[in-house]
Design a protein around this motif. Structure first.
Motif, PDB file in Angstrom:
ATOM      1  N   LEU A  14       0.824  -1.209   0.000  1.00  0.00           N
ATOM      2  CA  LEU A  14       0.000   0.000   0.000  1.00  0.00           C
ATOM      3  C   LEU A  14       0.855   1.255   0.000  1.00  0.00           C
ATOM      4  O   LEU A  14       1.899   1.313   0.642  1.00  0.00           O
ATOM      5  CB  LEU A  14      -0.924   0.017   1.219  1.00  0.00           C
ATOM      6  CG  LEU A  14      -1.875  -1.166   1.395  1.00  0.00           C
ATOM      7  CD1 LEU A  14      -2.758  -0.942   2.619  1.00  0.00           C
ATOM      8  CD2 LEU A  14      -2.725  -1.387   0.147  1.00  0.00           C
ATOM      9  N   SER A  19      -3.646   2.783  -0.582  1.00  0.00           N
ATOM     10  CA  SER A  19      -4.178   2.169  -1.788  1.00  0.00           C
ATOM     11  C   SER A  19      -3.038   1.489  -2.544  1.00  0.00           C
ATOM     12  O   SER A  19      -1.864   1.670  -2.217  1.00  0.00           O
ATOM     13  CB  SER A  19      -4.842   3.226  -2.675  1.00  0.00           C
ATOM     14  OG  SER A  19      -3.900   4.229  -3.039  1.00  0.00           O
ATOM     15  N   ALA A  52      -8.882  -2.654  -0.460  1.00  0.00           N
ATOM     16  CA  ALA A  52      -7.787  -2.162  -1.307  1.00  0.00           C
ATOM     17  C   ALA A  52      -7.499  -3.138  -2.449  1.00  0.00           C
ATOM     18  O   ALA A  52      -7.196  -2.715  -3.573  1.00  0.00           O
ATOM     19  CB  ALA A  52      -6.532  -1.951  -0.475  1.00  0.00           C
ATOM     20  N   HIS A 145     -11.362   7.104   5.859  1.00  0.00           N
ATOM     21  CA  HIS A 145     -10.902   5.737   5.590  1.00  0.00           C
ATOM     22  C   HIS A 145     -11.558   4.732   6.543  1.00  0.00           C
ATOM     23  O   HIS A 145     -11.997   3.659   6.123  1.00  0.00           O
ATOM     24  CB  HIS A 145      -9.383   5.659   5.722  1.00  0.00           C
ATOM     25  CG  HIS A 145      -8.831   4.318   5.338  1.00  0.00           C
ATOM     26  ND1 HIS A 145      -8.693   3.911   4.028  1.00  0.00           N
ATOM     27  CD2 HIS A 145      -8.396   3.280   6.091  1.00  0.00           C
ATOM     28  CE1 HIS A 145      -8.201   2.688   3.989  1.00  0.00           C
ATOM     29  NE2 HIS A 145      -8.009   2.285   5.221  1.00  0.00           N
TER      30      HIS A 145
END
Length: 289
Positions: A14, A19, A52, A145
């Motif tokens: 990530l 992401s 993700a 988030h």
């Protein structure tokens, strides 16, 4: 020749915005197209890891909770390793005695007693990862988030300890004082039973059953697939990745990894914010590592 790749998520696969970059995504898909198995090995729970991967269009098996739980690429549970409730109660007592905030990962999801504390800790993590991000901006980003990640808020963890249908997989505890405070507490906790204490960031400790380690889980998956550990590649950045970095024939530490982790890995790649995972995968393929 690499036949299985296991990658950590936070600080590894990530980006700082939590992401998967286009470069990392394309490298993973290229590896899969070549017949190489790809999986994530994360401290996150399944429901925290899945978004993700789905957003990037990556379908793969998962090792979650630092090796406490496994899932195939269709999301079916393949194994679970829990902490005995009696031992879990002792751990919980020690964390409370030291006034530490902590969360529980269970067989039925993640539980927290305080929404405010959860937000504060996540905001601190983001502020430390992203240069020039103010804490106010980090708090707003964390709030957005966390709204995407399922968590169960509960008045008291005691309810979980008395529920036989719920297994305790992992404790994660935080402190702004970092390892100076957390390390001796973790050492004390390891003496309470068959437990393994590690960390994924400087401000936390993660407590699992001693058999619930990423390295054990990667070995198990490799054996089931008939793949030698010499043909396994692992990628990570922190101390909860050490067990899988140390067993693989090919291991990469991120450029942003802890120095102690870099000493254990055979190779080093770029930072997580500079597509380090994608670069490591493409290097392994092109150089036939």
């Amino acid at each position: 020749m690499i036949k299985l790749i296991a990658s950590d998520m936070d600080g590894t696969l990530l980006s700082s915005h939590l992401s998967i970059s286009e470069t990392n995504k394309e490298a993973v898909l290229e590896a899969q197209a070549l017949g190489i198995e790809f999986m994530v090995a994360t401290g996150r729970a399944y429901a925290e890891a899945k978004p993700a991967l789905e957003e990037a269009g990556i379908k793969c098996a998962m090792i979650t909770g630092n090796g406490a739980q496994g899932f195939d690429s269709d999301g079916n549970e393949t194994f679970v390793i829990s902490i005995e409730k009696k031992v879990a109660k002792e751990v919980m007592g020690t964390l409370r005695e030291n006034n530490l905030y902590f969360e529980l990962m269970t067989s039925k999801g993640v539980y927290a007693e305080s929404q405010v504390k959860r937000l504060e800790n996540f905001a601190t993590l983001l502020a430390n990862q992203i240069p020039h991000l103010t804490f106010k901006m980090a708090t707003a980003m964390a709030s957005a988030h966390l709204n995407m990640l399922p968590v169960n808020y509960i008045d008291s963890y005691n309810e979980l300890m008395s529920d036989d249908s719920i297994e305790i997989l992992k404790f994660i505890s935080f402190s702004d004082h970092g390892q100076e405070l957390l390390k001796p507490i973790g050492e004390k906790i390891e003496g309470m039973g068959p437990l393994y204490v590690t960390s994924s960031f400087p401000n936390n400790i993660e407590i699992n059953h001693e058999d619930a380690q990423k390295g054990n889980a990667v070995r198990k998956v490799a054996e089931e697939l008939g793949i030698s550990l010499d043909d396994v590649m692992t990628i990570g950045d922190n101390y909860n990745d050490v067990s899988m970095l140390s067993i693989a024939g090919v291991s990469f530490a991120m450029g942003n990894a802890e120095e102690g982790v870099k000493k254990i890995a055979k190779y080093e790649t770029d930072l997580n914010v500079n597509d380090g995972v994608g670069k490591a995968i493409l290097r392994a393929i092109s150089e036939n590592l």
